[in-house]
Design a protein around this motif. Sequence first.
Motif, PDB file in Angstrom:
ATOM      1  N   GLN A   6       0.842  -1.192   0.000  1.00 29.73           N
ATOM      2  CA  GLN A   6       0.000   0.000   0.000  1.00 29.73           C
ATOM      3  C   GLN A   6       0.878   1.242   0.000  1.00 29.73           C
ATOM      4  OE1 GLN A   6      -3.520   0.054   2.442  1.00 29.73           O
ATOM      5  NE2 GLN A   6      -3.181   2.182   3.050  1.00 29.73           N
ATOM      6  N   THR A   7       0.573   2.148  -0.921  1.00 28.81           N
ATOM      7  CA  THR A   7       1.259   3.436  -0.983  1.00 28.81           C
ATOM      8  C   THR A   7       0.415   4.475  -0.256  1.00 28.81           C
ATOM      9  OG1 THR A   7       2.245   2.886  -3.126  1.00 28.81           O
ATOM     10  CG2 THR A   7       2.202   5.212  -2.498  1.00 28.81           C
ATOM     11  N   ASN A   8       1.005   5.121   0.740  1.00 33.44           N
ATOM     12  CA  ASN A   8       0.301   6.134   1.524  1.00 33.44           C
ATOM     13  C   ASN A   8       0.860   7.518   1.205  1.00 33.44           C
ATOM     14  OD1 ASN A   8      -1.007   4.009   3.219  1.00 33.44           O
ATOM     15  ND2 ASN A   8       1.089   3.704   3.933  1.00 33.44           N
ATOM     16  N   LEU A   9      -0.013   8.470   0.962  1.00 36.06           N
ATOM     17  CA  LEU A   9       0.422   9.847   0.757  1.00 36.06           C
ATOM     18  C   LEU A   9       0.762  10.471   2.105  1.00 36.06           C
ATOM     19  CD1 LEU A   9      -2.142  11.143  -1.902  1.00 36.06           C
ATOM     20  CD2 LEU A   9      -0.088   9.748  -2.218  1.00 36.06           C
ATOM     21  N   VAL A  10       1.855  11.235   2.125  1.00 37.77           N
ATOM     22  CA  VAL A  10       2.277  11.919   3.352  1.00 37.77           C
ATOM     23  C   VAL A  10       2.412  13.411   3.028  1.00 37.77           C
ATOM     24  CG1 VAL A  10       3.953  11.965   5.238  1.00 37.77           C
ATOM     25  CG2 VAL A  10       3.566   9.831   3.977  1.00 37.77           C
ATOM     26  N   PRO A  11       1.285  14.122   2.921  1.00 35.09           N
ATOM     27  CA  PRO A  11       1.323  15.534   2.530  1.00 35.09           C
ATOM     28  C   PRO A  11       2.058  16.389   3.564  1.00 35.09           C
ATOM     29  CG  PRO A  11      -0.904  14.633   2.379  1.00 35.09           C
ATOM     30  CD  PRO A  11      -0.085  13.644   3.142  1.00 35.09           C
ATOM     31  N   GLN A  12       2.780  17.374   3.068  1.00 34.46           N
ATOM     32  CA  GLN A  12       3.516  18.285   3.946  1.00 34.46           C
ATOM     33  C   GLN A  12       3.529  19.666   3.301  1.00 34.46           C
ATOM     34  OE1 GLN A  12       8.161  18.533   5.004  1.00 34.46           O
ATOM     35  NE2 GLN A  12       7.182  16.741   5.899  1.00 34.46           N
ATOM     36  N   HIS A  13       3.118  20.672   4.071  1.00 35.01           N
ATOM     37  CA  HIS A  13       3.085  22.034   3.531  1.00 35.01           C
ATOM     38  C   HIS A  13       4.466  22.675   3.645  1.00 35.01           C
ATOM     39  CE1 HIS A  13       1.506  25.872   2.314  1.00 35.01           C
ATOM     40  NE2 HIS A  13       2.009  26.445   3.389  1.00 35.01           N
ATOM     41  N   HIS A  14       4.853  23.400   2.589  1.00 31.34           N
ATOM     42  CA  HIS A  14       6.158  24.068   2.569  1.00 31.34           C
ATOM     43  C   HIS A  14       5.943  25.572   2.421  1.00 31.34           C
ATOM     44  CE1 HIS A  14       8.290  20.214   2.207  1.00 31.34           C
ATOM     45  NE2 HIS A  14       7.292  19.860   1.426  1.00 31.34           N
ATOM     46  N   ASN A  15       6.425  26.317   3.406  1.00 31.36           N
ATOM     47  CA  ASN A  15       6.217  27.765   3.430  1.00 31.36           C
ATOM     48  C   ASN A  15       7.356  28.517   2.755  1.00 31.36           C
ATOM     49  OD1 ASN A  15       3.712  28.092   4.867  1.00 31.36           O
ATOM     50  ND2 ASN A  15       4.778  27.319   6.685  1.00 31.36           N
ATOM     51  N   ARG A  16       7.751  28.060   1.590  1.00 33.11           N
ATOM     52  CA  ARG A  16       8.804  28.759   0.864  1.00 33.11           C
ATOM     53  C   ARG A  16       8.749  28.360  -0.601  1.00 33.11           C
ATOM     54  NH1 ARG A  16      14.793  26.690   1.940  1.00 33.11           N
ATOM     55  NH2 ARG A  16      15.008  27.859  -0.002  1.00 33.11           N
ATOM     56  N   LYS A  17       9.442  29.114  -1.414  1.00 31.21           N
ATOM     57  CA  LYS A  17       9.515  28.815  -2.839  1.00 31.21           C
ATOM     58  C   LYS A  17      10.844  28.134  -3.138  1.00 31.21           C
ATOM     59  CE  LYS A  17       9.395  30.960  -7.438  1.00 31.21           C
ATOM     60  NZ  LYS A  17       8.471  29.943  -7.987  1.00 31.21           N
ATOM     61  N   PHE A  18      10.783  27.093  -3.952  1.00 28.93           N
ATOM     62  CA  PHE A  18      11.985  26.373  -4.364  1.00 28.93           C
ATOM     63  C   PHE A  18      12.282  26.672  -5.828  1.00 28.93           C
ATOM     64  CE2 PHE A  18      10.136  23.922  -0.898  1.00 28.93           C
ATOM     65  CZ  PHE A  18      11.232  23.741  -0.065  1.00 28.93           C
ATOM     66  N   GLN A  19      13.531  26.493  -6.198  1.00 28.01           N
ATOM     67  CA  GLN A  19      13.925  26.717  -7.592  1.00 28.01           C
ATOM     68  C   GLN A  19      13.739  25.466  -8.456  1.00 28.01           C
ATOM     69  OE1 GLN A  19      15.921  28.334  -4.933  1.00 28.01           O
ATOM     70  NE2 GLN A  19      14.357  29.828  -5.563  1.00 28.01           N
TER      71      GLN A  19
END
Length: 225
Positions: free
Chosen positions: A146-159
């Motif tokens: 089983q593949t589980n999603l592990v969402p995580q919010h990122h408070n920055r911009k990446f290149q």
Amino acid sequence: MNTVLSTRILSEDQTRALQDAQIGVVEYNAISIDLKDFTLPTGFTYFIFTSKNGVKSYLRHRANNPALNMLEISCFCVGQKTKFFLEENGQKVIKMAENALELANFIAKQYKNERFLIFTGNRNRPDLRRILSKENIVFEEVEVYQTNLVPQHHNRKFQGILFYSPSGVKSFTQENEIGNTPVFCIGETTAREARKYSEHVTIAEKPTVDSVIEILIKNLSTLIK
């Protein structure tokens, strides 16, 4: 210094390659994998593995059921790492393909009259079973991980953002927007999912993490806006 986001934890050598290229990296695992208990259907000697996780689950099941050590099987698989892992564990690989679509077309041409057991996860794409069904090839699927999603919010911009599976894209976009950030994908299947959210998608030359990093280092400076 430019900083990119990797949606899986990298090895020390992979992180060092980015550092040597003056690229910073933030890493996290956007998905997790759980191996499942399952009952192995009988009557099949041709096994299809679409990922290394399927092999891990099968080998665990085999270790817990010694009678299966007498079973002679031939394997078809997706991905070089899956092939190596099968062979390292004493399994015969007839055909390795870069993606499920390529493998399905090969089977339809060369093994149309055989029976196949497919080891799958809960989020596998339908390409393989769609073509096998269309060609009236006998197969059965068994869900072994089983593949589980592990969402995580990122408070920055990446290149740049590095993706290694369609599920990784789905996990990231649950909490974040890609916007105009360049995206680097391990293969066409992952890129197909990423294109739902971005027009700036680059695919690695080989379906490996190292190749994703190589294409990132090669192209990042020209893609940043």
